[in-house]
Design an enzyme around this catalytic site. Structure first.
Site, mmCIF file in Angstrom:
data_model
loop_
_atom_site.group_PDB
_atom_site.id
_atom_site.type_symbol
_atom_site.label_atom_id
_atom_site.label_comp_id
_atom_site.label_asym_id
_atom_site.label_seq_id
_atom_site.Cartn_x
_atom_site.Cartn_y
_atom_site.Cartn_z
ATOM 1 C CE1 TYR A 107 -12.010 12.092 -0.543
ATOM 2 C CE2 TYR A 107 -14.102 11.918 -0.635
ATOM 3 C CZ TYR A 107 -13.479 11.154 -0.028
ATOM 4 O OH TYR A 107 -12.651 10.729 0.483
ATOM 5 C CB SER A 149 -15.177 7.801 -1.245
ATOM 6 O OG SER A 149 -16.056 8.234 0.222
#
Ligand code: NAI
Length: 259
Positions: free
Chosen positions: A158, A145
């Site tokens: 995350y 990401s």
């Protein structure tokens, strides 16, 4: 790009980027093993793959219901893929979850869930399958990401899990390059999938998407196919001299300062 006679395993294929990636590989001729928690979602993806397949010889994708955060499920995923196809050319570690939380609000259980699902799963499935990938001089593509490259507030666990994916990708590339195995990852910006919908309500998600106008240089969020295309490129022979790379597929978000 041509994946005729290549076997590709993709995780997290009942939705979003994983679905688009499986369908794209099918269009390009690959034989597929697809993995997710959702049996229903896998069925739909398999149907789409069959509809878009380049040739009937690809057969029906092998559908594997499993939880990538569980080592025993990862062992089953590898075993059933090899039982059916006897080889593996490409591993796409894509399954992932996102939850919010800061250093003050993230509990240990949540931290572990994020690391186990997003990072440890990629490590362990790769570990099991590297011997097969070495035989075929295959490659690994991980979904990371933009949060792996830059830190954003309120998604601490995350962000850390994805920074781990970026470094894991480089480590594997370095360790196995001399034996012809490549390893890369994609770092998407905001992509229209179910990922954030799982922790934001409808209005919250709408607002989040609206902000993409200011947070992405291209002034929009992306679509799953735009990431799938890059995953397939990295897995293909066209990318034969690319390894250890973290590629932002993010409409320029990595280059932005807040406006
Ligand atoms: P999504 O939520 O639409 O799809 C993720 C799929 O993974 C779902 O089908 C889900 O059932 C599956 N999954 C989740 N946990 C699993 C587990 N423990 N075992 C097996 N399957 C599991 O989300 P999306 O966006 O397609 O996510 C794919 C990857 O892309 C993730 O790794 C995510 O972190 C990454 N990503 C997504 C971005 C976005 O804005 N959508 C941005 C950056 C990265």
């Amino acid at each position: 790009m041509n994946f005729t006679n290549k076997v590709v395993l993709v995780t997290g294929t009942a939705s979003g980027i994983g679905t688009a990636t499986a369908v794209r590989f099918s269009e390009l001729g690959a034989k597929l093993a697809i993995v997710d928690l959702s049996a229903e979602g896998l069925k739909t993806t398999a149907k789409n793959c069959i509809k878009c397949a380049k040739s009937k010889d690809q057969g029906e994708p092998l559908q594997i219901v499993g939880d990538v955060s569980k080592p025993e499920d990862l062992e089953c995923i590898a075993k059933s893929t090899l039982k059916k196809y006897k080889q593996l050319d490409v591993l796409v570690n894509n399954a992932g979850i996102m939850e919010d939380g800061t250093i003050e609000t993230t509990c240990l259980e949540q931290f572990d869930r994020m690391i186990h699902t997003n990072l440890r799963s990629q490590f362990y499935l790769s570990l099991i399958l590297v011997p097969e990938l070495l035989k075929t001089k295959g490659n690994i593509v991980n979904t990371s990401s933009i949060c792996g490259m830059r830190s954003f507030p309120n998604t601490l666990a995350y962000n850390i899990s994805k920074a781990g994916v970026d470094h894991f990708t480089r480590c594997v590339a370095l360790e196995l390059g001399d034996r012809g195995l490549r390893c890369n990852c994609v770092n998407p910006g905001v992509i229209y999938t179910n990922l954030q919908k799982r922790y934001l309500d409808e209005n919250g998600y709408k607002e989040f998407l609206k902000k993409s106008k200011y947070t992405h240089a291209l002034e929009r969020y992306g679509q799953p196919i735009e990431v799938a295309n890059v995953i397939c490129f990295l897995a293909s022979d066209l990318a034969s001299f690319i390894t250890g790379h973290n590629i932002p597929v993010d409409g320029g978000r990595h280059a932005m300062t807040p406006r």
